[in-house]
Enzyme design. Sequence first.
Site, PDB file in Angstrom:
ATOM      1  N   LYS A 126       0.876  -1.187   0.000  1.00 25.17           N
ATOM      2  CA  LYS A 126       0.000   0.000   0.000  1.00 25.17           C
ATOM      3  C   LYS A 126       0.905   1.226   0.000  1.00 25.17           C
ATOM      4  O   LYS A 126       2.026   1.167   0.497  1.00 25.17           O
ATOM      5  CB  LYS A 126      -0.869   0.020   1.266  1.00 25.17           C
ATOM      6  N   ASP A 166      -7.079   4.341  -4.227  1.00 23.46           N
ATOM      7  CA  ASP A 166      -7.701   4.213  -2.905  1.00 23.46           C
ATOM      8  C   ASP A 166      -8.301   5.600  -2.649  1.00 23.46           C
ATOM      9  O   ASP A 166      -8.554   6.351  -3.604  1.00 23.46           O
ATOM     10  CB  ASP A 166      -6.666   3.801  -1.844  1.00 23.46           C
TER      11      ASP A 166
HETATM   12  P1  NDP Z   1     -12.904   7.935  -2.417  1.00 24.64           P
HETATM   13  O1  NDP Z   1     -11.819   8.921  -2.234  1.00 24.64           O
HETATM   14  O2  NDP Z   1     -13.472   7.718  -3.748  1.00 24.64           O
HETATM   15  O3  NDP Z   1     -14.106   8.259  -1.429  1.00 24.64           O
HETATM   16  C1  NDP Z   1     -13.945   8.316  -0.064  1.00 24.64           C
HETATM   17  C2  NDP Z   1     -15.262   8.704   0.545  1.00 24.64           C
HETATM   18  O4  NDP Z   1     -15.188   8.570   1.959  1.00 24.64           O
HETATM   19  C3  NDP Z   1     -15.623  10.157   0.274  1.00 24.64           C
HETATM   20  O5  NDP Z   1     -17.003  10.273   0.216  1.00 24.64           O
HETATM   21  C4  NDP Z   1     -15.057  10.844   1.486  1.00 24.64           C
HETATM   22  O6  NDP Z   1     -15.644  12.100   1.793  1.00 24.64           O
HETATM   23  C5  NDP Z   1     -15.402   9.862   2.565  1.00 24.64           C
HETATM   24  N1  NDP Z   1     -14.526  10.032   3.705  1.00 24.64           N
HETATM   25  C6  NDP Z   1     -13.188  10.016   3.725  1.00 24.64           C
HETATM   26  N2  NDP Z   1     -12.735  10.260   4.958  1.00 24.64           N
HETATM   27  C7  NDP Z   1     -13.832  10.421   5.721  1.00 24.64           C
HETATM   28  C8  NDP Z   1     -14.048  10.676   7.090  1.00 24.64           C
HETATM   29  N3  NDP Z   1     -13.006  10.855   7.917  1.00 24.64           N
HETATM   30  N4  NDP Z   1     -15.328  10.767   7.541  1.00 24.64           N
HETATM   31  C9  NDP Z   1     -16.361  10.584   6.694  1.00 24.64           C
HETATM   32  N5  NDP Z   1     -16.208  10.351   5.398  1.00 24.64           N
HETATM   33  C10 NDP Z   1     -14.979  10.265   4.916  1.00 24.64           C
HETATM   34  O7  NDP Z   1     -12.312   6.565  -1.815  1.00 24.64           O
HETATM   35  P2  NDP Z   1     -12.843   5.087  -2.053  1.00 24.64           P
HETATM   36  O8  NDP Z   1     -14.297   5.071  -2.220  1.00 24.64           O
HETATM   37  O9  NDP Z   1     -11.991   4.460  -3.076  1.00 24.64           O
HETATM   38  O10 NDP Z   1     -12.441   4.408  -0.656  1.00 24.64           O
HETATM   39  C11 NDP Z   1     -13.334   4.321   0.437  1.00 24.64           C
HETATM   40  C12 NDP Z   1     -12.879   3.210   1.360  1.00 24.64           C
HETATM   41  O11 NDP Z   1     -12.860   1.956   0.662  1.00 24.64           O
HETATM   42  C13 NDP Z   1     -11.466   3.355   1.938  1.00 24.64           C
HETATM   43  O12 NDP Z   1     -11.434   2.792   3.219  1.00 24.64           O
HETATM   44  C14 NDP Z   1     -10.621   2.490   1.002  1.00 24.64           C
HETATM   45  O13 NDP Z   1      -9.435   2.058   1.622  1.00 24.64           O
HETATM   46  C15 NDP Z   1     -11.579   1.342   0.760  1.00 24.64           C
HETATM   47  N6  NDP Z   1     -11.374   0.528  -0.427  1.00 24.64           N
HETATM   48  C16 NDP Z   1     -11.258   1.100  -1.664  1.00 24.64           C
HETATM   49  C17 NDP Z   1     -11.099   0.300  -2.768  1.00 24.64           C
HETATM   50  C18 NDP Z   1     -11.035   0.845  -4.149  1.00 24.64           C
HETATM   51  O14 NDP Z   1     -10.920   0.056  -5.088  1.00 24.64           O
HETATM   52  N7  NDP Z   1     -11.123   2.156  -4.355  1.00 24.64           N
HETATM   53  C19 NDP Z   1     -10.989  -1.162  -2.648  1.00 24.64           C
HETATM   54  C20 NDP Z   1     -11.198  -1.660  -1.311  1.00 24.64           C
HETATM   55  C21 NDP Z   1     -11.364  -0.828  -0.258  1.00 24.64           C
HETATM   56  P3  NDP Z   1     -14.918  13.465   1.346  1.00 24.64           P
HETATM   57  O15 NDP Z   1     -15.179  13.596  -0.097  1.00 24.64           O
HETATM   58  O16 NDP Z   1     -15.579  14.490   2.180  1.00 24.64           O
HETATM   59  O17 NDP Z   1     -13.466  13.305   1.683  1.00 24.64           O
HETATM   60  O1  2IT Z   2      -7.993  -1.472  -0.458  1.00 28.72           O
HETATM   61  C1  2IT Z   2      -7.964  -1.956  -1.606  1.00 28.72           C
HETATM   62  O2  2IT Z   2      -8.119  -3.168  -1.796  1.00 28.72           O
HETATM   63  C2  2IT Z   2      -7.765  -1.057  -2.735  1.00 28.72           C
HETATM   64  N1  2IT Z   2      -7.665   0.139  -2.543  1.00 28.72           N
HETATM   65  C3  2IT Z   2      -7.636  -1.599  -4.133  1.00 28.72           C
HETATM   66  C4  2IT Z   2      -6.246  -2.081  -4.390  1.00 28.72           C
HETATM   67  C5  2IT Z   2      -5.948  -2.519  -5.796  1.00 28.72           C
HETATM   68  O3  2IT Z   2      -4.774  -2.835  -6.030  1.00 28.72           O
HETATM   69  O4  2IT Z   2      -6.828  -2.548  -6.651  1.00 28.72           O
END
Ligand code: NDP
Ligand code: 2IT
Length: 446
Positions: A126, A166
Amino acid sequence: MNSYVERVLENLKNKYGNEKEFLQASEEILVSLSPYVDKHPELEKNGILERFVVPERIIMFRVAWVNDKNEVEVNNGYRVQFSSAIGPYKGGLRFHKSVNLSIIKFLALEQILKNSLTTLPMGGGKGGCDFDPKGRSDMEIMRFCQAFMTELCKHIGQFTDVPAGDIGVGAREIGYLYGQYKRIRNESVGVLTGKKLSFGGSLVRTEATGYGLCYFTLEALKTYKKTDFKNKRVIISGSGNVAVYACEKAQQLGAHVVAMSDSDGCVYDENGIDLALIKEIKEIKRGRIKEYAERKHCVYYDKPADIWQIKCDIALPCATQNEIDLNSAISLVNNGCFMVCEGANMPTDKEATAYLLKNKVIFGPGKAANAGGVATSGLEMSQNSLRLSWSFEEVDKKLQDIMVGIFHNIYDVAKNELGNEYDLVSGANIAGFKKVADAMLSQGIM
Ligand code: NDP
Ligand code: 2IT
């Protein structure tokens, strides 16, 4: 608790007492591995646990770049190459002001087991930066990504380490990062996933984490409750990549999604979330969810955690770590929520997880429930190596099969090896760990 596990955990606490999130994730994993370690003395003989919790390599670097006002800005960049036991390091990059070594280490540790659960050959890593993308112009994002990749490109490669997105890193950032890698290394290879379709991306990668979360949740609904998403009240925190596509799939499967959030607050729309409006506000305008409440008749709460006070059957936390604390867990239980599946990484803190489990809430841990994103990244790598691209239906079918497979793999461990079909936390940790430990044992001490 197994005495070897206890010793390794004690040592971690002494050495890394200041790495809060990393210790939280390590403790959960180590404690739940205890029954497995009891039965496998070869793990202690080969120092598997001591090695498992220390990253193979940590890269920390300065990222200096110039903003639109011609000022120099300096950020801290990270890449934690945690485990290559079962394949090249694989895992996302997070750009958020809160990023520090503890957060990147916890995410990389989780990623090792998550990637193992996908059944694809990917190790765990990561990275990220304490850069805050909010309010930056497109040119600033581009210059920042170029500066970040100028250093990162020395440490990654299609067979070494394959980053992706992420929090704060989506298709736009991956494009700039990829462009800079290509410019410096003069290689057109699948070194990043989450690319746009025009230069080697995979169909379904955008939707994969959210869709995968719903496929996992559906399998849990069928298995435990002989039901599905139809007419279930669902709340989804966040409104980024994972949350939006979790909402899309849940709605397609017949759920009534009533609330979403961002880091400023949450919206509660009893008529059902208008996802087209969410997409317009968050994906196109990169705006705030408050605007939804300005344009639609609904309730806005100015604290993101208030979302857990809203009545629901199923909660899908899809924002960030530790967003559900004990108070939120108590409200969920009091309001009749019977299932929590984690779209985010470690969104439920230790006390909240224990409370949910104690109250018979079915709990799908992130490393299993949100593995669809990285699984589809693995499929993107396969397509890049084959120099082919598969149709939406083909990738979506593979994603569904992987998520259903992950559910049954961890459910079987919980039920048959631990005698508790509800302990999917230990089920996921043990099921993921088995393959990693086997690979480490086979490859010798290193
Ligand atoms: P994005 O940046 O697309 O979206 C993040 C979202 O979470 C936004 O709506 C953001 O709000 C909100 N957020 C972030 N911090 C906070 C907080 N402290 N309190 C409330 N809301 C918050 O990220 P992703 O959707 O990609 O990721 C979301 C989660 O999923 C993370 O934990 C990530 O590690 C996990 N994840 C992501 C994957 C991926 O493929 N993208 C795969 C697996 C897991 P704001 O816009 O206000 O910051
Ligand atoms: O937390 C996660 O699994 C991710 N942000 C996606 C990682 C990836 O390599 O697609």
